[in-house]
Enzyme design. Structure first.
Site, PDB file in Angstrom:
ATOM      1  N   HIS A  64     -27.440  -3.765  15.070  1.00  0.00           N
ATOM      2  CA  HIS A  64     -27.370  -2.317  15.301  1.00  0.00           C
ATOM      3  C   HIS A  64     -28.648  -1.682  14.787  1.00  0.00           C
ATOM      4  O   HIS A  64     -29.200  -2.112  13.779  1.00  0.00           O
ATOM      5  CB  HIS A  64     -26.163  -1.722  14.556  1.00  0.00           C
ATOM      6  CG  HIS A  64     -25.746  -0.390  15.059  1.00  0.00           C
ATOM      7  ND1 HIS A  64     -26.360   0.776  14.675  1.00  0.00           N
ATOM      8  CD2 HIS A  64     -24.796  -0.041  15.953  1.00  0.00           C
ATOM      9  CE1 HIS A  64     -25.795   1.794  15.296  1.00  0.00           C
ATOM     10  NE2 HIS A  64     -24.842   1.326  16.085  1.00  0.00           N
ATOM     11  N   ASP A 100     -18.629  -3.203  19.111  1.00  0.00           N
ATOM     12  CA  ASP A 100     -18.320  -3.877  20.384  1.00  0.00           C
ATOM     13  C   ASP A 100     -17.863  -5.314  20.220  1.00  0.00           C
ATOM     14  O   ASP A 100     -17.498  -5.965  21.204  1.00  0.00           O
ATOM     15  CB  ASP A 100     -19.564  -3.852  21.276  1.00  0.00           C
ATOM     16  CG  ASP A 100     -19.912  -2.426  21.678  1.00  0.00           C
ATOM     17  OD1 ASP A 100     -21.090  -2.037  21.526  1.00  0.00           O
ATOM     18  OD2 ASP A 100     -18.998  -1.704  22.101  1.00  0.00           O
TER      19      ASP A 100
HETATM   20  C1  SDX Z   1     -23.719   0.324  20.481  1.00  0.00           C
HETATM   21  O1  SDX Z   1     -26.900   3.528  18.504  1.00  0.00           O
HETATM   22  C2  SDX Z   1     -25.636   3.486  18.407  1.00  0.00           C
HETATM   23  O2  SDX Z   1     -25.028   4.102  17.519  1.00  0.00           O
HETATM   24  C3  SDX Z   1     -24.929   2.657  19.460  1.00  0.00           C
HETATM   25  C4  SDX Z   1     -23.417   2.500  19.266  1.00  0.00           C
HETATM   26  C5  SDX Z   1     -22.682   3.802  19.488  1.00  0.00           C
HETATM   27  O3  SDX Z   1     -21.543   3.933  18.985  1.00  0.00           O
HETATM   28  O4  SDX Z   1     -23.184   4.653  20.248  1.00  0.00           O
HETATM   29  O5  SDX Z   1     -23.168   2.026  17.947  1.00  0.00           O
HETATM   30  C6  SDX Z   1     -22.843   1.498  20.264  1.00  0.00           C
HETATM   31  O6  SDX Z   1     -24.524   0.352  21.374  1.00  0.00           O
HETATM   32  C7  SDX Z   1     -23.635  -0.836  19.532  1.00  0.00           C
HETATM   33  C8  SDX Z   1     -24.706  -1.943  19.824  1.00  0.00           C
HETATM   34  C9  SDX Z   1     -24.174  -2.794  20.984  1.00  0.00           C
HETATM   35  N1  SDX Z   1     -25.212  -3.733  21.442  1.00  0.00           N
HETATM   36  C10 SDX Z   1     -25.082  -5.065  21.215  1.00  0.00           C
HETATM   37  O7  SDX Z   1     -24.192  -5.578  20.543  1.00  0.00           O
HETATM   38  C11 SDX Z   1     -26.151  -5.890  21.915  1.00  0.00           C
HETATM   39  C12 SDX Z   1     -26.703  -6.937  20.948  1.00  0.00           C
HETATM   40  N2  SDX Z   1     -27.485  -6.239  19.922  1.00  0.00           N
HETATM   41  C13 SDX Z   1     -28.870  -6.030  20.116  1.00  0.00           C
HETATM   42  O8  SDX Z   1     -29.355  -6.062  21.392  1.00  0.00           O
HETATM   43  C14 SDX Z   1     -29.540  -5.131  19.095  1.00  0.00           C
HETATM   44  O9  SDX Z   1     -29.038  -5.467  17.877  1.00  0.00           O
HETATM   45  C15 SDX Z   1     -29.434  -3.625  19.298  1.00  0.00           C
HETATM   46  C16 SDX Z   1     -29.902  -3.221  20.656  1.00  0.00           C
HETATM   47  C17 SDX Z   1     -28.043  -3.184  19.091  1.00  0.00           C
HETATM   48  C18 SDX Z   1     -30.328  -2.976  18.240  1.00  0.00           C
HETATM   49  O10 SDX Z   1     -31.625  -3.318  18.564  1.00  0.00           O
HETATM   50  P1  SDX Z   1     -32.865  -2.802  17.671  1.00  0.00           P
HETATM   51  O11 SDX Z   1     -32.434  -1.893  16.590  1.00  0.00           O
HETATM   52  O12 SDX Z   1     -33.920  -2.316  18.593  1.00  0.00           O
HETATM   53  O13 SDX Z   1     -33.300  -4.088  16.929  1.00  0.00           O
HETATM   54  P2  SDX Z   1     -34.247  -5.176  17.543  1.00  0.00           P
HETATM   55  O14 SDX Z   1     -33.864  -5.475  18.965  1.00  0.00           O
HETATM   56  O15 SDX Z   1     -35.646  -4.787  17.245  1.00  0.00           O
HETATM   57  O16 SDX Z   1     -33.814  -6.451  16.674  1.00  0.00           O
HETATM   58  C19 SDX Z   1     -34.362  -6.629  15.385  1.00  0.00           C
HETATM   59  C20 SDX Z   1     -34.478  -8.157  15.242  1.00  0.00           C
HETATM   60  C21 SDX Z   1     -35.190  -8.801  16.439  1.00  0.00           C
HETATM   61  O17 SDX Z   1     -35.787  -9.968  15.963  1.00  0.00           O
HETATM   62  P3  SDX Z   1     -37.435  -9.939  15.721  1.00  0.00           P
HETATM   63  O18 SDX Z   1     -38.054  -9.518  17.048  1.00  0.00           O
HETATM   64  O19 SDX Z   1     -37.638  -8.881  14.658  1.00  0.00           O
HETATM   65  O20 SDX Z   1     -37.776 -11.321  15.303  1.00  0.00           O
HETATM   66  O21 SDX Z   1     -33.140  -8.708  15.228  1.00  0.00           O
HETATM   67  C22 SDX Z   1     -32.981  -9.565  16.364  1.00  0.00           C
HETATM   68  C23 SDX Z   1     -34.058  -9.213  17.368  1.00  0.00           C
HETATM   69  O22 SDX Z   1     -34.401 -10.346  18.149  1.00  0.00           O
HETATM   70  N3  SDX Z   1     -31.655  -9.262  16.905  1.00  0.00           N
HETATM   71  C24 SDX Z   1     -30.783 -10.165  17.328  1.00  0.00           C
HETATM   72  C25 SDX Z   1     -29.658  -9.422  17.723  1.00  0.00           C
HETATM   73  N4  SDX Z   1     -29.879  -8.137  17.542  1.00  0.00           N
HETATM   74  C26 SDX Z   1     -31.129  -8.023  17.036  1.00  0.00           C
HETATM   75  N5  SDX Z   1     -30.840 -11.522  17.405  1.00  0.00           N
HETATM   76  C27 SDX Z   1     -29.745 -12.126  17.905  1.00  0.00           C
HETATM   77  N6  SDX Z   1     -28.608 -11.481  18.292  1.00  0.00           N
HETATM   78  C28 SDX Z   1     -28.545 -10.136  18.229  1.00  0.00           C
HETATM   79  N7  SDX Z   1     -27.428  -9.516  18.619  1.00  0.00           N
END
Ligand code: SDX
Length: 428
Positions: free
Chosen positions: A306, A363
């Site tokens: 998140h 989720d």
């Molecule tokens: C919702 O914003 C909100 O409040 C949203 C929400 C709401 O109520 O409105 O809470 C609802 O959207 C919840 C999130 C649902 N999405 C997912 O579950 C999809 C999987 N999660 C990711 O795609 C990610 O964690 C996000 C999109 C939720 C957050 O992405 P960020 O903050 O942009 O973080 P990032 O992509 O930069 O990740 C940081 C690091 C990265 O690694 P590095 O590039 O730094 O090496 O963490 C890794 C990412 O690769 N990473 C993950 C991961 N999520 C982040 N690695 C593996 N699995 C994951 N799920």
């Protein structure tokens, strides 16, 4: 307001920027005059360090895993309140008296019907259309039917449009499901609760009485509370940006639905259950954990991570408890729940997830409950949109009623070609 300033040294220029404190949470550096003073923009793609607005609706502390709506914790609201009461709270700022809640619920129940002509919209879709595609289309079309509540300058019309959106989303969502399974639409029954009415419109059939199961009604109502609002997430920011141009509320909510659909946002609940089903059995979990950690593999653990929560999403805690309650009440033994719990345990003990502070979010578990109740995975994000509509509407109202509100118009860092003369095709 504080007297604190942030001093920016830019070459030989020094600029003092006001620092503003909220009631709780990080201070903000007010940069509204920065461009005029320095001819520079700030640069923050993805808005990781940007407050886009001032709000009094929802507070999140991502490090502590805290979520408050108008100051009340999500734990207490999901345990003690109802979705109608939380909707009233988000819209009006205070918990209602019994009479206020009864009046609000009565008003909402009297807006649950859709203009009969809107039913023909559904017949323009293929039966296998994704229900979120239908939601984008039908909600956007509401502005073609409810002209008497599109004047955003009129607070009375804003209120009617808000009530219509909150009230009609369950009807529109249920009709999207009915259309996908080829069953007749079921009209609202105002004797039922908001959530009970939605369950009947979704799963009821004309041939027999539909009996709302209290445990299911309560669990779904709690899930709606957990999804009601969440600060300035991507879809809420979309609604605010659309609203800042003066677009009508129905068009703004349709824009929010479109944004929520993405798998990185609200679409994650559908993707998370599909992922758990693809994993299938606990012995396959290590392979998927390794894939999630592999930089060269686009696979991510859906329902994990998140932007704000760097601790456990408090909604996921409530959701996991609700899974147990629903599976017990429905006498369902879904092996996917065991896969989810073991996946969570392994991920939370893996250095990669620990170091990146990746925890289950709202989720991760919701799909298990929705599937047990009988919803197909394609309906999961529709339910998220149904519940989030009150948050979008409350945030939209807060923005529209702010006299200082301006159209949202970000700038950019331009790295394209500088000016160059046109070359006729004969000379290229
Ligand atoms: C919702 O914003 C909100 O409040 C949203 C929400 C709401 O109520 O409105 O809470 C609802 O959207 C919840 C999130 C649902 N999405 C997912 O579950 C999809 C999987 N999660 C990711 O795609 C990610 O964690 C996000 C999109 C939720 C957050 O992405 P960020 O903050 O942009 O973080 P990032 O992509 O930069 O990740 C940081 C690091 C990265 O690694 P590095 O590039 O730094 O090496 O963490 C890794 C990412 O690769 N990473 C993950 C991961 N999520 C982040 N690695 C593996 N699995 C994951 N799920």
């Amino acid at each position: 307001m504080t007297n604190k300033v942030a001093t920016l040294n830019l070459g030989d220029q020094q600029v003092d920027l006001p620092v503003v404190s909220g009631t709780v949470g990080p201070d903000v550096i007010d940069i509204r005059k920065l461009y005029a003073q320095t001819d520079c923009f700030t640069f923050d793609p993805g808005f990781t360090s940007t407050a886009s607005c001032e709000s009094q609706l929802t507070y999140i502390d991502g490090d502590e895993g805290v979520l408050l709506h108008r100051g009340y914790s999500i734990e207490e609201l999901s345990e003690e309140s109802s979705f109608m009461e939380v909707s009233y709270l988000l819209l009006n700022g205070e918990l209602p008296s019994k009479q206020e809640l009864d009046d609000f619920s009565y008003t909402i129940s009297r807006h649950t019907m859709l203009h009969e002509q809107l039913a023909t919209f559904y017949r323009g879709f293929r039966r296998d259309a994704h229900p979120m595609a239908i939601m984008c289309g039908v909600v956007g079309a509401l502005s073609a039917f409810y002209h008497d509540s599109t004047d955003i300058a009129d607070p009375v019309q804003r209120k009617i449009a808000s009530h219509r959106l909150i009230a009609k989303m369950p009807t529109i969502a249920a009709m999207a499901y009915k259309y996908s399974v080829g069953q007749p639409f079921i009209y609202p029954d105002n004797k039922l609760s908001y959530t009970g009415n939605f369950l009947r419109m979704t799963f009821g059939v004309p041939a027999e009485e539909y009996e709302v199961i209290p445990a299911v009604e309560q669990a779904l109502d709690r899930i709606f509370i957990l999804h009601a609002d969440h600060e300035q997430n991507a879809s809420t920011s979309t609604v605010r940006l659309a609203g800042s141009s003066g677009a009508n509320p129905f068009a703004c909510i349709a824009a929010g639905i479109a944004c929520l659909w993405g798998p990185a946002h609200g679409g994650a609940n559908e993707a998370a259950l599909n992922m758990l089903r693809e994993i299938g059995t606990p012995d396959k979990i290590p392979h998927y954990i390794e894939r999630a950690k592999d930089k060269n593999d686009p696979f991510r653990l859906m329902g994990f991570g998140h932007r704000v929560y760097k601790n456990y999403d408090p909604r996921a805690t409530v959701m996991q408890k609700t899974v147990r309650e629903v599976l017990t009440a429905l006498k369902v033994n879904d092996p996917i729940f065991e896969v989810a719990m073991q996946l969570e345990e392994m991920a939370l003990n893996d250095p990669y997830f620990i170091e990146k502070k990746l925890f289950p979010n709202v989720d991760f578990y919701s799909g298990i409950i929705l599937s047990a109740i009988g919803f197909p995975t394609t309906m999961f994000t529709v339910l998220f949109a149904l519940a989030r509509t009150v948050g979008w509407v409350a945030q939209w109202n807060e923005m529209i009623s702010d006299p200082g509100q301006k159209i949202g118009r970000p700038r950019q860092l331009y790295t394209g070609p500088t000016a160059r003369p046109y070359v006729p095709v004969s000379k290229r």
